[in-house]
Design a protein around this motif. Sequence first.
Motif, mmCIF file in Angstrom:
data_model
loop_
_atom_site.group_PDB
_atom_site.id
_atom_site.type_symbol
_atom_site.label_atom_id
_atom_site.label_comp_id
_atom_site.label_asym_id
_atom_site.label_seq_id
_atom_site.Cartn_x
_atom_site.Cartn_y
_atom_site.Cartn_z
ATOM 1 N N ALA A 1 0.848 -1.194 0.000
ATOM 2 C CA ALA A 1 0.000 0.000 0.000
ATOM 3 C C ALA A 1 0.880 1.239 0.000
ATOM 4 N N THR A 2 0.550 2.205 -0.840
ATOM 5 C CA THR A 2 1.285 3.467 -0.899
ATOM 6 C C THR A 2 0.381 4.592 -0.418
ATOM 7 N N ALA A 3 0.945 5.475 0.400
ATOM 8 C CA ALA A 3 0.155 6.552 0.995
ATOM 9 C C ALA A 3 -0.090 7.693 0.021
ATOM 10 N N ARG A 4 0.831 7.922 -0.890
ATOM 11 C CA ARG A 4 0.673 8.989 -1.877
ATOM 12 C C ARG A 4 1.239 8.506 -3.198
ATOM 13 N N ASP A 5 0.970 9.265 -4.236
ATOM 14 C CA ASP A 5 1.451 8.882 -5.556
ATOM 15 C C ASP A 5 2.971 9.031 -5.594
ATOM 16 N N PRO A 6 3.718 7.936 -5.659
ATOM 17 C CA PRO A 6 5.180 8.051 -5.665
ATOM 18 C C PRO A 6 5.728 8.621 -6.962
ATOM 19 N N LEU A 7 4.869 8.731 -7.976
ATOM 20 C CA LEU A 7 5.320 9.255 -9.265
ATOM 21 C C LEU A 7 4.859 10.691 -9.485
ATOM 22 N N GLY A 8 4.403 11.345 -8.412
ATOM 23 C CA GLY A 8 3.883 12.702 -8.550
ATOM 24 C C GLY A 8 4.963 13.724 -8.842
ATOM 25 N N GLU A 9 5.833 13.964 -7.884
ATOM 26 C CA GLU A 9 6.921 14.925 -8.044
ATOM 27 C C GLU A 9 8.240 14.170 -7.981
#
Length: 432
Positions: free
Chosen positions: A140-148
């Motif tokens: 599970a990932t808490a935020r989009d790891p590919l965002g910034e």
Amino acid sequence: MEAVLFAFALGALAWLLVVGRELRQRRPDWHWYLTGYPLMAARAVFTWRKVAQLNDLSVSYRPSRRVLGDVAVKGEPLRATAPRIGFPAPRRDGLELRVRLHPGQTPAPFLTAADALAHAWRAHAVRIVSPERGSVVITATARDPLGELRPSGGVEEELLRAEVGALETGRAWVIDFRAVPHWLIVGATRSGKSTLLARLVARLAPQPLALVAVDCKGGMELGLFTERLSALATSRTEAVRLFGALVTELRDRMEVCRAAGARSIWELPDKLRPVPVVVLVDELAELYLTGGSREERAEAEQCSTYLLRLAQLGAALGIHLVVAGQRVGSDLGPGVTALRAQLGGRICHRVNDPATAEMALGDLNKDAVAVAQAIHLREQGVAVTTADGAGWVRARSYPTTPAEAKEASLRYASRKPWLPFLCLDAEGGEER
């Protein structure tokens, strides 16, 4: 006394809010491990049984049929038991836990329940994999790891190895030609394909190797890196001659390896080892499409034959292919399908037709095809790739403008090796 405790509690809460805000801005990794991870881990543990029951992940060992007198009654067994889970292990911006399957269970219902788990745990996304029989691993990932994205700078770039972006697992996205010799890259206009090629050229430019390009759009894309290229073909006619020269070089390298008793150029002594060559091909379809004339069909067949030979024999002889295109389908001819089988590395950006995604990933994993087709128009640079050891993974290339890649080509122009076999004749092409 109660008023004092209440005031103390308010002060502690205010302090935590202020410190938490500062920690999130300055050290987001610490903020995640100290606040985000404990909350998500608690949700995962305390909601597991309920989520498992609602999504048919629980199993009852009691029979679903009972006999009442002379009547057999079938129903849903009560007191179903949820699969046993391990301790949620912290990961960068997420957590990972292993689930031990009940006898007879398969990973299929867990894949279906991924969205339900993401909502229950308030996670950005949940991914399910089954690394071994009898268990699944939930990440599970808490935020989009590919965002910034920002280049990590922590990857040691050896020869034929380039860091081009980041994987959704948090690790660096590295294209390693020694591990995977040839690559297929597909993507529609403004999907990030050209950005990835620019990043790849910028990272390979400082290395002691030859870069060769085929750009049938008149060199508009790869021609920006002319200063670092050892050869550039801008038409199919020039590409045929260039590929022919590379195939001839393959034979020469075979002779050298055979004389030295080596199975690849990497077993040769340094003084005998030839320079590695990376061949960049943009818009593959332009090499296969014809207007119907005999000459054009002959050129297309020759290109197909040469490319297939380079893909089949080039890995051990230090000649590597990076083949890119907006659309790659079996309708271009049987040569494309045969070539795809030799391109072990696959990268699929957003595409306009399902056939291209199927061609890029369908023979490897059907789930990857569905994920690639779900890439949104706004997710420029996001792709599904086979660069991860787990099979397939979402990734995003680092933003690299053509100007930055061109500047790298100019800076390392002196690293361009002069190779006689790459000098095209006067009938066409550019002499290097």
